[in-house]
Design a protein around this motif. Structure first.
Motif, PDB file in Angstrom:
ATOM      1  N   GLN A 229      37.920  42.914  40.392  1.00 36.59           N
ATOM      2  CA  GLN A 229      38.385  41.540  40.390  1.00 36.59           C
ATOM      3  C   GLN A 229      37.473  40.592  39.602  1.00 36.59           C
ATOM      4  O   GLN A 229      37.905  39.519  39.193  1.00 36.59           O
ATOM      5  CB  GLN A 229      38.486  41.037  41.843  1.00 36.59           C
ATOM      6  N   ASP A 230      36.213  40.986  39.386  1.00 36.18           N
ATOM      7  CA  ASP A 230      35.249  40.103  38.729  1.00 36.18           C
ATOM      8  C   ASP A 230      35.316  40.313  37.227  1.00 36.18           C
ATOM      9  O   ASP A 230      34.740  41.252  36.687  1.00 36.18           O
ATOM     10  CB  ASP A 230      33.839  40.407  39.247  1.00 36.18           C
ATOM     11  N   ASN A 231      36.010  39.408  36.513  1.00 32.96           N
ATOM     12  CA  ASN A 231      36.148  39.595  35.069  1.00 32.96           C
ATOM     13  C   ASN A 231      34.944  39.068  34.287  1.00 32.96           C
ATOM     14  O   ASN A 231      34.981  39.010  33.053  1.00 32.96           O
ATOM     15  CB  ASN A 231      37.440  38.962  34.540  1.00 32.96           C
TER      16      ASN A 231
END
Length: 246
Positions: A229-231
């Motif tokens: 989820q952490d781009n």
């Protein structure tokens, strides 16, 4: 003829530049004096006549009647991307992993707060701006002026771990000339540079490593996000076709 300093012991690898003083005389009148000028050279030595031709090509000078080199010193240091000074040889492809523990991506928000499509895969030609040895390793408009920035990833090598690496005027120039992304070895991820880039809509990759391994020209920047989820977590590579290396 001015003699180059240093010795050749048969083991002179790496990249070389020349620090020199010169006079360029124009056939239609006038002259240009150069003091403490530096240029990339394709090998580990260069004759005065060849250096004169290199000056003319690099600066795009017309109607040159003669050149005179009054002082020169060979320096073993990374190329800075001097225009029209490279040699082209070799074949194949070199991939350099530029990802470090502090490497992060900052993607400006698009309409509705969604990250733009560039937050996925990145594959862009590179403009490499080396500031190593500068008194203040911060790129301003003049540092960017020699380059064609449109459609490029602009990679700023400062040689330091933290601190600003662009001025606000430089950010405005990048946006105005159509640069698509900025990358750096600086770890300034949440300061004034980051805010200016976000306001200009320019993605930024910070905390890169290994930029010293990149040639001055002919590099493409590849980047892929880590799964999850952490781009902001991203893997970054420099890819070079060997035939384009300087």
């Amino acid at each position: 003829m001015a003699m180059a300093t240093g010795t050749n012991n048969g083991q002179r690898g790496g990249e070389w530049r020349v620090d020199f003083d010169a006079e360029v005389v124009f056939s239609n009148g006038g002259a240009l004096q150069m003091q403490g000028f530096r240029l990339d050279i394709p090998g580990d030595d260069i004759a005065d006549g060849e250096l004169g031709e290199l000056i003319v090509r690099h600066l795009g000078l017309l109607m040159v009647g003669s050149t005179k080199i009054t002082r020169r010193e060979l320096l073993q240091e990374p190329h800075k991307g001097s225009r029209n000074t490279g040699s082209h040889a070799g074949s194949g492809r070199t991939t350099t992993d530029l990802t470090g523990p502090a490497t992060r991506a900052a993607w400006p928000s698009g309409p509705g707060g969604a990250a733009p499509g560039l937050a996925g895969l990145v594959d862009l030609p590179v403009v490499l701006v080396r500031l190593l040895g500068a008194g203040a390793p911060v790129a301003d408009r003049l540092a960017l002026a020699p380059f064609d920035l449109a459609g490029h990833a602009v990679v700023v090598q400062t040689g330091r771990a933290a601190g600003p690496y662009l001025t606000e005027d430089a950010v405005a120039l990048l946006a105005g000339q159509g640069a698509l992304l900025v990358a750096t070895d600086s770890r300034e991820g949440n300061g004034p540079v980051a805010a200016a880039l976000a306001a200009a809509g320019l993605p930024a990759l910070t905390g890169l490593t290994g930029l010293e391994a990149l040639p001055a020209t002919g590099v493409r920047l590849h980047a892929v996000p880590f799964p999850g989820q952490d781009n902001s977590l991203i893997r970054v590579y420099g890819v070079t076709d060997d035939q384009h290396q300087d």
